[in-house]
Design an enzyme around this catalytic site. Sequence first.
Site, short mmCIF file in Angstrom:
data_model
loop_
_atom_site.label_atom_id
_atom_site.label_comp_id
_atom_site.label_asym_id
_atom_site.label_seq_id
_atom_site.Cartn_x
_atom_site.Cartn_y
_atom_site.Cartn_z
N ASP A 8 0.89 -1.12 0.13
CA ASP A 8 0.22 0.09 -0.03
C ASP A 8 0.81 1.04 0.16
OD1 ASP A 8 -2.66 1.43 0.74
OD2 ASP A 8 -1.42 2.03 2.65
N ASP A 10 -0.37 5.10 0.88
CA ASP A 10 -0.56 6.03 1.77
C ASP A 10 -0.88 5.38 2.94
OD1 ASP A 10 -1.62 7.38 -0.85
OD2 ASP A 10 -2.14 8.74 0.44
N LYS A 150 -8.28 -4.52 -4.40
CA LYS A 150 -6.79 -4.61 -4.69
C LYS A 150 -6.33 -6.07 -4.94
CE LYS A 150 -5.37 -0.51 -1.96
NZ LYS A 150 -4.30 -0.27 -0.83
N ASP A 173 -2.48 -0.26 5.53
CA ASP A 173 -2.92 0.43 6.65
C ASP A 173 -4.46 0.71 6.83
OD1 ASP A 173 -3.37 3.77 6.21
OD2 ASP A 173 -3.22 2.22 4.53
N ASP A 177 -6.91 -2.52 2.00
CA ASP A 177 -6.01 -3.37 2.10
C ASP A 177 -6.45 -4.89 2.55
OD1 ASP A 177 -4.09 -0.64 3.19
OD2 ASP A 177 -4.01 -1.63 1.29
#
Length: 223
Positions: A8, A10, A150, A173, A177
């Site tokens: 990931d 951000d 994702k 985070d 995710d």
Amino acid sequence: MVPPLVLDIDGTLTDADGHLDPRAFDVLPSWDAPVVLATGKAFPYPVSLCHYLGLPETVVAENGGVVLVEGDVTFAGDREDAQAAADEFVARGGDLGWGPADTVNRWRETEIAISLDADEALLREVSAEFDLEVVDTGFAYHVKSPGVEKAVGLEHVCDRLDYDPADFVAIGDSENDASTFGVAGQSYAVANADDVAKAAADEVLEDSYMDGTLSVLQSLQES
Ligand SMILES: O=C(O)COP(=O)(O)O
Ligand SMILES: [Mg+2]
């Protein structure tokens, strides 16, 4: 031999403000296995990050809405539906929150991102009317097609690179995710992760942001 990574951006490679941690340049360019950047950000952001890190451009952007692997670009999700929902949100008094240039959505092809300052209840109400889901990444709300994830993007990358998702180590985070954590062989939530990511991860790290990410990468290099 280090494993392939699905990272990931951000909150994982950045600080709390979404600014890239420069230590990414110390460890990622020389990683001796594929590195997939899997982000909610619009397509150009991870592509340019791969470029400046000197990595092959292998990205899952827009939460899986756009996938680039070995020069092949594929799309999933319905930008028109998301745009119609965003337009209705604005018509009812909502604000996307990015100003006239809107560089957050300008290059998006499959979903729309809205500022966390927006009226969340109104956004969720309107999105539901369009049969779209709202995902809170801690950096923006994403109005997106259900089923675009994702993890699905990673599976497409794996098909193309002849890997299995279970070969990958995932670090992230937020709730966007969780799907990746469900298919990766080993998944880590950084200490600043939201509850959904922490619940989905194999391990929750003690350290936050890039400190957490580096703790994993360094242990992988030493093992
Ligand atoms: O674009 C966002 O809202 C967050 O992006 P990320 O998936 O890289 O954390
Ligand atoms: Mg994130």
